[in-house]
Design a protein around this motif. Sequence first.
Motif, PDB file in Angstrom:
ATOM      1  N   SER A 515       0.830  -1.226   0.000  1.00 39.12           N
ATOM      2  CA  SER A 515       0.000   0.000   0.000  1.00 39.12           C
ATOM      3  C   SER A 515       0.856   1.265   0.000  1.00 39.12           C
ATOM      4  O   SER A 515       0.510   2.273  -0.625  1.00 39.12           O
ATOM      5  CB  SER A 515      -0.941  -0.006   1.207  1.00 39.12           C
ATOM      6  OG  SER A 515      -0.159  -0.199   2.390  1.00 39.12           O
ATOM      7  N   THR A 519       0.245   4.235  -3.434  1.00 37.99           N
ATOM      8  CA  THR A 519      -0.108   5.668  -3.427  1.00 37.99           C
ATOM      9  C   THR A 519       0.887   6.449  -4.276  1.00 37.99           C
ATOM     10  O   THR A 519       0.515   7.309  -5.084  1.00 37.99           O
ATOM     11  CB  THR A 519      -0.028   6.215  -1.971  1.00 37.99           C
ATOM     12  OG1 THR A 519      -0.487   5.194  -1.091  1.00 37.99           O
ATOM     13  CG2 THR A 519      -0.845   7.465  -1.793  1.00 37.99           C
ATOM     14  N   LYS A 523       0.411   8.677  -7.776  1.00 33.14           N
ATOM     15  CA  LYS A 523       0.838  10.095  -7.911  1.00 33.14           C
ATOM     16  C   LYS A 523       1.653  10.269  -9.192  1.00 33.14           C
ATOM     17  O   LYS A 523       1.488  11.240  -9.926  1.00 33.14           O
ATOM     18  CB  LYS A 523       1.677  10.516  -6.702  1.00 33.14           C
ATOM     19  CG  LYS A 523       0.863  10.984  -5.522  1.00 33.14           C
ATOM     20  CD  LYS A 523       1.741  11.544  -4.428  1.00 33.14           C
ATOM     21  CE  LYS A 523       0.863  12.027  -3.278  1.00 33.14           C
ATOM     22  NZ  LYS A 523       1.651  12.382  -2.108  1.00 33.14           N
TER      23      LYS A 523
END
Length: 734
Positions: A515, A519, A523
């Motif tokens: 995880s 992210t 991005k």
Amino acid sequence: MSSGHKKRNFQIEAFKHKVVVDPKYAEKTWKILDHAIHEIYNHNASGLSFEELYRNAYNMVLHKFGEKLYSGLVSTMTLHLQTMSKSIESAHGGLFLEELNTKWSDHNKALQMIRDILMYMDRTFIPSTHKTPVHELGLNLWRDNVIHSDKIQTRLLNTLLELILRERMGEVINRGLMRNIIKMLMDLGPSVYQDDFEKPFLEVSADFYRAESQEFIECSDCGDYLKKAERRLNEEIERVSHYLDAKSEAKITNVVEKEMVANHMLRLVHMDNSGLVKMLLDDKLEDLGRMYTLFKRVPIGLPTIRDVLTSHIRNTGKQLVTDPEKSKNPVEFVEALLDKKDKYDKIIASSFSNDKTFQNALSSSFEYFINLNPRSPEYISLFVDDKLRKGLKGVKEEDIEIMLDKVMMLFRYLQEKDVFEKYYKQHLAKRLLSGKTVSDDAERSLIVKLKTECGYQFTSKLEGMFTDMKTSQDTMQGFYSAHGGDLASGPTLVVQVLTTGSWPTQSSISCNLPSELLTLCEKFRSYYLGTHTGRRLSWQTNMGTADLRATFGNGQKYELNVSTYQMCVLMLFNNSDCLSYREIEQATEIISSDLKRCLQSLACVKGKNVLRKEPMSKEIGEDDVFSVNDKFTSKLRKVKIGTVVAQKESEPEKQETRQRVEEDRKPQIEAAVVRIMKSRRVLDHNNIIAEVTKQLQPRFLANPSEIKKRIESLIERDFLERDNVDRRLYRYLA
């Protein structure tokens, strides 16, 4: 004076006084001249008046007694020569040639003086009556009365041949005397030298060398025999230079070559334990050079060596490329090929005078056996991969160039250059993405060489890969400039953005990323798609690497360099002490074969086993259970854990690559067919197959059945049509 007188004509009449010649004049004058000739032959010429003798001979010719003078000369000279002949015949043993030489010298001196006395006859009487000039007459009389006399002719020949035989057997003979006698035979005319000496000499020599070669070959090995043959040949050339006619050199060397080389060629090259093959195996460069020089002198000599050489290279090459042991290690396989090429290049350069026909034979042999192993293109690419990954550290630039040139030389022999390109692209991609390449210059140098060899199309995608690497660096700088503040605390991400067409096509294999990284990846996706319109990104997680900081049970901290898959597996243990194989597979969604290799490298490699496996074994089973190895220690702070990979492709991977190559070939074959038909308009089946094969040869060897399928496909798509009458004839449709 009155005009009545008659005009008188003056007339000059001949001199009325008649010159009376003494009837015995001719006889008296000839006696004087005859006496002079006797004196000359008896070495008493010093008391003669040559001026007076010349005048007497002159007057005889003037008073029409030339015939008497000429016939008298013939009989007097014949008389003296017969006396000389008897003197020569009576000489015993070694004195025979000495006496012959002395008498020949005497006759020549006498002949010179006689010619001077009879010069006027030589100039006037002889040409007008078509008689033989004095000097030539003297030689002919010597020939007929001395050289061709019954008791001298055979004895002279036998003496000369015996002396030559003794010299061949190692005795020292009087070469000066031999030179004089042979020169005498040559002076008597080419036919005398050839019939009385040269022909029998060549026949006896042939018998001598036939017997000697038979004796030599029974008791010598090939190298020694060639040395003896070379020595004999040089001896005969030297003999000619010392005392035979220069024109005899080609004839006598022909005899030696035929009897000592040509008649034994096959036996020599195939001789057990010492023939050509043995010389090649033992690098007997000097013996090979001698064989080349001698065999070059005889018809079909060099083709005989070349055929045996070609057969040997092909057989040993075939053994090399089909040997399962050698094929286990691609680097050793290619090094063995290069060593073989170096060996024969050296032999051809130093022993075979860089003979072009031998170089061509070597190239065709290599091309033959290198393509017997279908994995040769893959192995050559793996060899390059090995060298450009680690094998060139500390190696000089010139040596790198030499190594790359050798690789290119093997590449030229490949029939399936497109298969090499496929593998080379895969290996280059791995080197670039893992940052493992030793030298960018070496990488680019090889690409330039491939471009020169095969054209721009062959390397355009390879150059595109380097471009992508450079562009990716700029993209990452832009990403961190835009998001630098937000990303300071989390993990660092480095992305290489690859253009789909340039890199080896990888099926997009997804795996569940931790995880923390997910992210960050999102991005980057937003940033990239925001700065580039009309593009799509798909993550190639199977090609990435990661650096992890790990703390083990004993408090030891290490930095682990792992693949993306290994990172996904290891980070699961942040939340669990113990995980089964099935749990790991479910959590990561990595495909089974890759996951097993990944776990094998984490749990089964000594010194790198950061995980423990229950039960302990080399293979990964689906019921295995894994936990962190708290007792892990290493001398290094940075531990690199490589994935256990087969250096060569497995059988399914090989099939897949082969399938991709076959698919890539289809449009190339079609393009070639269309190009040819566009220019020819009408062509029959056999010619189109031949033309397409020839056009595509620089890249691969097209299969005729595949060409036929592509032609059918083009007919279906209305590029071509069959002729209505002759179904083997094709027409181009514009």
